[in-house]
Design an enzyme around this catalytic site. Structure first.
Site, PDB file in Angstrom:
ATOM      1  N   ALA A 155      74.763  35.332 118.515  1.00  9.14           N
ATOM      2  CA  ALA A 155      73.808  34.165 117.711  1.00  9.14           C
ATOM      3  C   ALA A 155      73.667  34.950 116.240  1.00  9.14           C
ATOM      4  O   ALA A 155      74.542  35.304 115.732  1.00  9.14           O
ATOM      5  CB  ALA A 155      72.422  34.027 118.465  1.00  9.14           C
ATOM      6  N   CYS A 156      72.410  34.802 115.888  1.00 13.32           N
ATOM      7  CA  CYS A 156      72.283  35.127 114.385  1.00 13.32           C
ATOM      8  C   CYS A 156      72.034  36.580 114.116  1.00 13.32           C
ATOM      9  O   CYS A 156      72.378  37.010 113.039  1.00 13.32           O
ATOM     10  CB  CYS A 156      70.642  34.288 114.053  1.00 13.32           C
ATOM     11  SG  CYS A 156      70.771  32.870 114.144  1.00 13.32           S
TER      12      CYS A 156
END
Length: 371
Positions: A155-156
């Site tokens: 993810a981020c």
């Protein structure tokens, strides 16, 4: 043990831009039509009304004012609410690989390095266009590298997880030069019909070239990296290869992005600084010796609070710059773009800390020193 150096970075954002006002006009038109079409069910309590949005709501909730996107018209079209991307023949360059190369090429050019001199390619992003072959394999082929390559998703925090792996491999002598690239086409993941997330994401790509220290001047010494996870489903995206099989049971199943924003905020603001501070303690780096922190651009309140907890002082545009007002949340590429745009003014010997945080929860941190 080898010393690891960030030799260069590269970044790219699309030309298309959507302002808050444009996005709200589209979203509200969709919401009003949905509510009118389903008025009876909403009145009977069988269906929830879709709430309206506003530009003021978006700024207050996130600090975002606009975002760069790969295709504007499809997102603003209330019949689609997603970018329009034309499918390509197998023999053509994949769309995501093409986006990645727009960040990879300047990173290699700035370093004065040919792709054939790269030992490994890591594509570290929230999602890859296909399951296999790896997006990294295609980029490796495009630059002429003959080493290893693989995709990574966290993810981020993906870009800093990629940096963490590259740093370890270079320090241990397994590679001399590794390219970490993060093509983040987040508007294809986002659900633009939901008020709490319709404004969050923009599209971008970034690249980091990491190499062993062989005496070249310049670059950034990687003082240390650290990654840590704490499982949570408060932020998730269920798009994947099982979806078609799920629809054989439930034909109207529509996987999407789901977020408990208040829980994510509370959890991550508490968790992310502890990971960064743990790294700083491992390498004896005091907060007062850190000039700047480059943070993932989730929302401005998170940036404010996490920066203060890492640095031990209030955030300012100088000690923890923000770029989300221009780009929105571009997932893992945001921390690299932030670093690239706000590091040239630092003097040799000054220290900085990168920190990225996202679904998982996963948090990555890296401490660097200007050479």
């Amino acid at each position: 043990m080898q010393t690891s150096i960030i030799r260069s970075t590269g970044s790219w954002v699309p030309e298309d831009v959507i302002t808050n006002e444009e996005l709200v006009a589209s979203y509200n038109s969709y919401a009003e039509r949905f509510n009118a079409d389903n008025a009876a069910a909403i009145a009977a309590g069988e269906m929830a009304e879709v709430p309206l949005s506003s530009a003021e709501f978006i700024v207050n909730a996130s600090g975002i004012e606009r975002r760069h996107v790969v295709e504007k018209a499809g997102i603003l079209n209330i019949d689609t609410l997603v970018p329009r991307i034309e499918p390509r023949p197998f023999e053509d360059v994949a769309f995501q690989a093409e986006c990645a190369m727009k960040a990879v090429t300047p990173a290699l050019d700035k370093a004065g390095i040919a792709g054939s001199e790269v030992d490994g390619v890591i594509v570290a992003s929230s999602a890859q266009q296909r399951n296999f072959p790896g997006m990294a394999c295609e980029i490796q082929d495009m630059i002429g590298s003959t080493g290893f390559s693989f995709d990574l998703t966290m993810a981020c925090a993906s870009a800093l997880y990629g940096l963490h792996i590259a740093n370890g491999m270079i320090k241990s002598g397994q590679a001399k030069r590794i390219l970490v690239c993060s093509p983040e086409i987040m508007t294809c993941i986002n659900v633009h019909s939901r008020r709490d997330v319709h404004f969050i994401f923009g599209d971008a790509a970034s690249a980091i070239l990491v190499e062993s220290d062989e005496g070249r001047e310049g670059g950034w010494e990687v003082l240390g990296t650290h990654c840590q996870n704490k499982y949570s489903i408060a932020l998730r995206s269920d798009f994947g290869f099982l979806n078609e099989a799920e629809r054989t049971v439930q034909p109207d199943h529509e996987p999407g992005l789901d977020q408990d924003g208040h829980k994510v905020f509370k959890d991550v603001v508490g968790f992310a600084p502890t990971v960064a501070k743990s790294l700083m303690q491992q390498i004896d780096l005091a907060p007062e010796d850190v000039r700047r922190t480059w943070l993932h651009q989730a929302n401005i309140r998170m940036v404010d609070m996490i920066a203060k907890r890492i640095l031990g002082r209030d955030r300012t545009p100088e000690n923890a710059p923000a770029i989300l007002q221009e780009y929105g949340n571009t997932s893992s590429s945001s921390v690299v773009i932030n670093f690239e745009q706000h590091s040239e003014d630092m003097a040799a010997g000054e220290n900085g800390v990168m920190c990225a945080f996202g679904a998982g929860y996963g948090v990555g941190a890296a401490a660097v020193r200007k050479r």
